[in-house]
Design a protein around this motif. Sequence first.
Motif, PDB file in Angstrom:
ATOM      1  N   LEU A 638       0.701  -1.260  -0.003  1.00 26.57           N
ATOM      2  CA  LEU A 638      -0.014   0.082   0.024  1.00 26.57           C
ATOM      3  C   LEU A 638       0.805   1.229   0.031  1.00 26.57           C
ATOM      4  O   LEU A 638       1.826   1.157   0.729  1.00 26.57           O
ATOM      5  N   THR A 639       0.457   2.093  -0.741  1.00 25.76           N
ATOM      6  CA  THR A 639       1.159   3.483  -0.792  1.00 25.76           C
ATOM      7  C   THR A 639      -0.039   4.603  -1.215  1.00 25.76           C
ATOM      8  O   THR A 639      -0.988   4.279  -1.904  1.00 25.76           O
ATOM      9  N   TYR A 640       0.085   5.675  -0.672  1.00 25.81           N
ATOM     10  CA  TYR A 640      -0.887   6.812  -1.053  1.00 25.81           C
ATOM     11  C   TYR A 640      -0.346   8.008  -0.412  1.00 25.81           C
ATOM     12  O   TYR A 640       0.737   7.908   0.512  1.00 25.81           O
ATOM     13  N   SER A 641      -0.942   9.006  -1.015  1.00 22.50           N
ATOM     14  CA  SER A 641      -0.477  10.497  -0.682  1.00 22.50           C
ATOM     15  C   SER A 641      -1.693  11.473  -0.793  1.00 22.50           C
ATOM     16  O   SER A 641      -2.595  11.292  -1.458  1.00 22.50           O
ATOM     17  N   LEU A 642      -1.460  12.439  -0.089  1.00 24.60           N
ATOM     18  CA  LEU A 642      -2.754  13.759  -0.112  1.00 24.60           C
ATOM     19  C   LEU A 642      -1.962  14.853  -0.001  1.00 24.60           C
ATOM     20  O   LEU A 642      -1.100  15.280   0.810  1.00 24.60           O
ATOM     21  N   GLU A 661       1.634  18.189   2.360  1.00 24.41           N
ATOM     22  CA  GLU A 661       1.857  17.096   1.730  1.00 24.41           C
ATOM     23  C   GLU A 661       1.809  15.813   2.657  1.00 24.41           C
ATOM     24  O   GLU A 661       2.750  15.909   3.464  1.00 24.41           O
ATOM     25  N   TYR A 662       1.120  14.699   2.294  1.00 28.98           N
ATOM     26  CA  TYR A 662       1.406  13.712   3.335  1.00 28.98           C
ATOM     27  C   TYR A 662       1.493  12.365   2.582  1.00 28.98           C
ATOM     28  O   TYR A 662       0.769  12.343   1.248  1.00 28.98           O
ATOM     29  N   ALA A 663       2.211  11.451   2.757  1.00 30.88           N
ATOM     30  CA  ALA A 663       2.565  10.180   1.910  1.00 30.88           C
ATOM     31  C   ALA A 663       2.998   9.014   3.008  1.00 30.88           C
ATOM     32  O   ALA A 663       3.391   9.146   4.019  1.00 30.88           O
ATOM     33  N   PHE A 664       2.463   8.102   2.753  1.00 32.70           N
ATOM     34  CA  PHE A 664       2.328   6.728   3.457  1.00 32.70           C
ATOM     35  C   PHE A 664       3.227   5.534   2.345  1.00 32.70           C
ATOM     36  O   PHE A 664       2.609   5.338   1.472  1.00 32.70           O
ATOM     37  N   THR A 665       4.016   4.978   3.076  1.00 28.37           N
ATOM     38  CA  THR A 665       4.628   3.849   2.366  1.00 28.37           C
ATOM     39  C   THR A 665       4.493   2.814   3.155  1.00 28.37           C
ATOM     40  O   THR A 665       5.008   2.725   4.290  1.00 28.37           O
ATOM     41  N   ASP A 666       4.091   1.571   2.753  1.00 26.40           N
ATOM     42  CA  ASP A 666       4.093   0.483   3.617  1.00 26.40           C
ATOM     43  C   ASP A 666       5.362  -0.265   3.696  1.00 26.40           C
ATOM     44  O   ASP A 666       6.245  -0.015   3.067  1.00 26.40           O
ATOM     45  N   GLU A 667       5.331  -1.403   4.470  1.00 24.81           N
ATOM     46  CA  GLU A 667       6.810  -2.040   4.759  1.00 24.81           C
ATOM     47  C   GLU A 667       6.929  -2.559   3.538  1.00 24.81           C
ATOM     48  O   GLU A 667       6.115  -3.166   2.622  1.00 24.81           O
ATOM     49  N   ARG A 697       5.058  23.640   2.997  1.00 25.57           N
ATOM     50  CA  ARG A 697       5.744  24.643   1.947  1.00 25.57           C
ATOM     51  C   ARG A 697       4.646  25.940   2.138  1.00 25.57           C
ATOM     52  O   ARG A 697       3.450  25.855   2.182  1.00 25.57           O
ATOM     53  N   LEU A 698       5.250  26.927   2.552  1.00 23.91           N
ATOM     54  CA  LEU A 698       4.498  28.200   2.328  1.00 23.91           C
ATOM     55  C   LEU A 698       5.141  29.068   1.303  1.00 23.91           C
ATOM     56  O   LEU A 698       6.494  29.521   1.180  1.00 23.91           O
ATOM     57  N   PHE A 699       4.536  29.759   0.192  1.00 21.33           N
ATOM     58  CA  PHE A 699       5.106  30.601  -0.870  1.00 21.33           C
ATOM     59  C   PHE A 699       4.413  31.972  -0.659  1.00 21.33           C
ATOM     60  O   PHE A 699       3.236  32.093  -0.302  1.00 21.33           O
TER      61      PHE A 699
END
Length: 759
Positions: A638-642, A661-667, A697-699
Amino acid sequence: MLQFNKSLKLSLLTSSMMIVSVVPCIAMAAATLEEMVVTAQKREESLQDVPVTITAFGQSQLQEAGFDSISDLTQMSPSLQFGNFGPVTFVTMRGIGNENTTAGGDPGVAMHLDGVYMGRPVASLFSAFDTERVEILRGPQGTLYGRNATGGSINLITAKPGDEFGGEVDITYGDYDWLRVRGAINLPVSDVIKLRLVAFSEDRDGYTENSFPGGNEANDADDAGVRGHISIELADQASLLLSGSYITSGGVGTKAELREPFPGSTTGQNISGPPAFAFDPLGPASGIPALNNFINPQTGQVVVNDLTPFQVSKDTKESQDNEFTMFSATFEWDFDDLSFKSITGYAQTSYESRSDDDQSELNLLELLLIEDSEQFSQELQLLSADDGPLQWIVGFYYFSEKASREALFLGGRYDVFANQFGVRAGYEFGGDVDSTSFAGFAQATYELTENLRLTGGLRYTEDEKEGVNTGFLFAGEPYADPLEDSWDEVTYRLAVDWNLNDDLMLFSSYATGYKSGGINQTAAVSRGAENAIYQPETVDAYEAGIKATLLNGRMQLNSSLYRNEYDNLQFQVFGQSGPEAFNAQGAVVQGAEAELRAVLIDSLTVDASVGITDSEFDDQIINGVQIGGNQVQRTPDLTYSLGISNDWEVGEKGSLKLRLEYAFTDEIYYTALNRNAGFAEAGGSDLADDYDNVNIRLFWFSSDDRWTVETFVTNLTDEEQEGNILRGPGFVDIAGGGGPELVTYNPPRQWGMRLGYQF
């Protein structure tokens, strides 16, 4: 940071996607998404009209995400993984990638820079500044692209010369005294000749702390590069683009750390294991300590290795010296009903990496890796250019490469062996490999009705590899073993796509894929072993997908289901004497992917992705180990991002943008052996824990869009992220378990500030 279970995390992401689909219905006046134009099928088309699974990012998206190299794409695209050990890179897609890390192998994910295939994976490490667009194609490639790829293709398209004078420059300062300066300028010399020049320089201290007095710190940056394009309008319908790039990377670079304690150290129990060397002509009476005898002769104390990430004690002056040079010429000639294109490419890559492979303050083992490659490619394309129901492309591709690689083990008793036998290293392996590939390919799409199209593609490929493996194994005479083989294959693709309406397309495809066989350059397998030459990898790939533009252009939702059935799947493990590639009898990788982009209100946009993967080897025994039922290496379940971005106008002072930004990477298992901690029979663990990554991030943009100020923090929670795991050769028994268990970590928390100016 709180550790939620995977099911809850996925539920949160799914809920976010549902909210995204509801909120725009409430918004009365929302902006629409900008159309993404891609060239995945060698023509300019809207991303939503291409019946292929593609992730694409435009220049503004890349800038907002801080994109600077291929490694950044891992957290932006589903089913894509990137890892490296120093200059050796691993790019995998849907579980398929580069498995032979020596010059004798080819990557399963093809890398292209402005249409030119890059044969050596070291090229993916370098800066990608001034990239206009990135296109990530998943699944077998061949009927549209010059070089075969079973896993997919990553295409970097850099900014080309324009009609107006202008450019940009930015400077970044951050953690660890990070200083980066980049610039690009566009020079229209005349109506016929236009130039674009790019340059960058980057310097940063290492974020790995070395407690050895005078020791240097790894994970630094010492990079510089230039790139140039010259566009020449030869006639009204003929143009020539000349391009050149040169990039160098020095300093220490990325270095691995030991993931297990030394025998007898205070961080773990004394482990009984095999002898330090499979062959030791000097014997114990020599007084030279074995690698599993970590006693400091000056203090008489057992050496302790700190297993904390980014904490080491190494006496070796580690270093790297990497270079990448590429020249290309792209000629295009448009006729009334067809178009001709020629892409000629030449590239050189080289690296020299010195590492402390005993991972201690003792002079026991240094590893020196040297690789040089020179490649030439020529691609010819003839494309239809009318508005008829039949669109087609015919192409020819030629590729040649001369590559050499050396792995030298130095220091300690290795030097004793070298001095005794009059050679430069007590143990070394490598060799030269010449590769040649010819291919003809064609693809055609016929419009059966206004909304229904049928696509067929065909490719014939011939590959040949020949080389000489050389080396020295502790004693005796140096060896030189010639090896060669050749292969040919026919692959094809069938696809259908159906537009239910202007905003909804369904597509499905069946394709076969092929990747050339290769030569193992490890000493033990070059001397008559069954896998001295390993065979080509093939795949049958099934896919069905949907591309939807919803809510009057405010949302795009693309998803697909796939099943890849592999024969002779290539994979690599580290055997008794070094890296060895094998062919698995078979494996199945299947899964689902989805990507979403939406404008919630004029100021708020969301992007999300998810990849769910199920992978499994067929029943088979490899190198004495049953791997049937194991996960395919480098393939998380499983991988996902938001990502969430919001804009605010601040009157005459410009505008602000905040991006989370958030991302998850499974084992992840990093070898086909699927070894867990404590699995002593197989020599330790190759399993990495799952991890989360959060960036903010802030622009600030000036009202005339000339000035940009960006502040950012990456890996905000400072989470430990194991980016690659390697079980070293068995004869290097520094941990008593049949080879060192090494890990490369992704960067810790870092902050920075960037000031940019456009003119």
